[in-house]
Write a protein that holds these residues in place. Structure first.
Motif, short mmCIF file in Angstrom:
data_model
loop_
_atom_site.label_atom_id
_atom_site.label_comp_id
_atom_site.label_asym_id
_atom_site.label_seq_id
_atom_site.Cartn_x
_atom_site.Cartn_y
_atom_site.Cartn_z
N ALA A 8 0.83 -1.21 0.00
CA ALA A 8 0.00 0.00 0.00
C ALA A 8 0.86 1.26 0.00
O ALA A 8 0.47 2.30 -0.54
N HIS A 15 0.13 6.90 -6.29
CA HIS A 15 -1.12 7.68 -6.22
C HIS A 15 -0.81 9.16 -5.93
O HIS A 15 -1.41 10.07 -6.51
N LEU A 61 -6.53 3.52 -0.01
CA LEU A 61 -5.13 3.05 0.08
C LEU A 61 -4.57 3.24 1.49
O LEU A 61 -3.82 2.39 1.99
#
Ligand code: F6P
Length: 542
Positions: A8, A15, A61
């Motif tokens: 993650a 991200h 996330l």
């Protein structure tokens, strides 16, 4: 495991690259419900986290990160009394300090909840006697002044709580706090006090802390000098709060006047233990228990709520998002409540002593930044001081605004004006003012850039109905568990504080060098040697 190795974490890195320029203006325009959707109303605390630079994907996330870090199991381990403070081989059980009488929390095969309540009852007895005037001093006069002597966790919590809950305090009793080894702190605290009416609470987990013991000895001399030098007076004017009965007795305080806590309570997590004795005397046992109940409600919420609506978890994840991905270095704590003026200072120890760590639990260098620097001041005062930097400076400063719906002193228009300012600040930070808007006001071209607010500056708004002992307990537990969650994800020991040791040891050595009659042989670096010599020279000039 280093936190950067979680899948993650890697996904969040990608991200972040994709979304870092996304504007809050756009996120709000795309989703008219955002301001209602990204909120949580739990355990009587309302959190609006919509003005953060996050999307649903970010939240997803971040929660995945919490899962990969084993947060759920780590929470259970803490609540079950496992020795999660591995470098000191200790359980971390401040949650037991506010557990109801009927609860059972085991440490080394023993339920610790009964001893917590025995101690609370003993504190309540003393508090009632002092508050009623039944605890009299050596000369028979009632106690009117309570002076807590302690430092760090044995001071910051009591000071903060006394200020925060002053509205609920018994006004014919004065509480003072002495922490600094600088003699001015003690001198000013007792300047207008009468020793015959003054009770000292010596608060120290270890009862060996240099500052506290120095102040405690000075207090004893001051008290004895004012009471005719009778050593029997100590029993009436000194009580101790500690885990160390031997040192308390050595100091000369009868252990019957000692209020105990335990090694599974960290100093910075101790304000709801016997360390809160001054708080209990000020606000009374009933209010103190109501504060404990507030803590407990937040504990239960933290332990049981799913991460997507778990207030401490959400706040912790946002802190990690800004600290580790946006490279934000600080968090501003901005209570719009004058009684919370010492709350930022209290949080500084809680957050930075807990998570200011550079190695993981495995002893290897942590591959990301850990605790940000916490700071702050009450609003609206801060607005006329440092908010300029938050609005237009070059650094990203995530802010926590804290406000209450109902004022404790409903004076004229004050409260609406106060709250208008909180909402205006978070609005201005998030949405700013574009150059087009600035120009539309008739601003000349050259001045326009100076008057532009870029916006996109994140904040949380935390609201509760009113500042009460119960609400204060909830707020503190909210931050305690946020700190826990951050530490759990960074995989560090949030409950030791080895970083304060070296300075303590060096100071002991330097004290001897400053006090020796003969010029000492100095073996420090050239700067430290020179400073020591200079101080000795200045002393001689006096
Ligand atoms: O500064 C280090 C520290 O150990 C803190 O963690 C603690 O709160 C403070 O000193 C005071 O310690 P004690 O209560 O043992 O005097």
């Amino acid at each position: 495991m280093n936190p950067t190795q979680y899948p993650a974490w890697k996904a969040l890195t990608a991200h972040y690259k994709k979304t870092r320029r996304v504007q809050l203006r756009k996120l709000f325009a795309q989703d008219p419900q955002r301001g209602e959707r990204l909120t949580a109303d739990e355990a009587g605390i309302f959190l609006d986290y919509s003005k953060n630079r996050i999307t649903d994907e970010t939240l997803h996330l971040l929660q995945q990160l919490a899962n990969e870090a084993g947060l759920r199991a780590k929470i259970d381990a803490m609540f079950n009394g496992e020795k999660i403070n591995i470098t000191e081989n200790r359980s971390v059980l401040h949650v037991a300090l506010r557990a109801p009488r009927s609860a059972s929390i085991m440490v080394d095969g023993q339920n610790v909840v009964p001893q917590v309540h025995t101690m609370l009852d003993k504190m309540a007895q003393l508090s009632e006697r002092v508050r009623r005037g039944a605890w009299t001093g050596h000369t028979g006069r009632r106690i009117r002044n309570v002076v807590n002597i302690g430092i760090g966790g044995s001071d910051l919590g009591p000071v903060m709580a006394y200020e925060a809950l002053r509205y609920y305090s018994q006004r014919d009793l004065t509480c003072r706090f002495v922490s600094n080894v600088d003699g001015s702190d003690f001198a000013e605290a007792v300047l207008d006090l009468d020793p015959a009416e003054t009770l000292f609470i010596i608060s120290s987990k270890t009862f060996t802390t240099l500052e506290t013991m120095t102040n405690a000895h000075t207090a004893r001399e001051w008290s004895l000098a004012g009471l005719g030098g009778d050593p029997a007076s100590v029993a009436k004017h000194f009580v101790a709060v500690s885990t160390n009965a031997r040192e308390v007795a050595k100091f000369g305080i009868d252990t019957a006047n000692m209020f105990e806590f335990w090694d599974w309570v960290g100093g910075r997590y101790s304000m709801d233990s016997a360390i809160g004795l001054s708080t209990m005397i000020a606000i009374g046992p009933e209010n103190f228990r109501s504060m404990l109940d507030g803590f407990h409600q937040m504990d239960e919420h933290f332990r049981s709520a799913p991460f997507e609506r778990n207030l401490p978890v959400l706040m912790a994840l946002l802190t990690i998002w800004y600290t580790d991905f946006f490279d934000a270095h600080t968090v501003a704590i901005l209570p719009y409540e004058q009684y919370l003026k010492r709350f930022p200072a209290y949080l500084q120890q809680l957050t930075m002593e807990s998570n200011g760590k550079h190695v993981t639990l495995d002893g290897v260098r942590v591959q990301c930044d850990t605790s940000p620097i916490y700071w702050g001041e009450p609003g609206t005062n801060g607005q006329h001081s440092f908010y300029q930097l938050i609005h237009q400076g070059t650094r990203l400063v995530p802010c926590d605004f804290i406000a209450f719906g109902k004022p404790l002193h409903p004076v004229g228009r004050h409260h609406d004006i106060l709250l208008a300012n909180v909402f205006a600040q978070s609005e201005a930070l998030a949405f700013g003012k574009t150059s087009r808007q600035v120009k539309a006001d008739g601003t000349s071209d050259w001045l326009t850039p100076h008057r532009v607010f870029e916006g996109n500056r994140p904040s949380n708004t935390i609201m509760a109905e009113r500042l009460t002992p119960e609400t204060l307990g909830k707020l503190i537990a909210l931050y305690e568990h946020s700190v826990f969650t951050q530490g759990a994800i960074w995989n560090i020991d949030s409950f030791d504080q080895w970083g304060v040791e070296l300075g303590k040891v060096l100071a002991q050595r330097i004290v001897a060098e400053l006090e020796s009659e003969e010029a000492p042989k100095l073996a420090h670096d050239s700067s430290t040697n020179h400073l020591i010599r200079r101080h000795r020279m200045l002393k001689e000039k006096r």
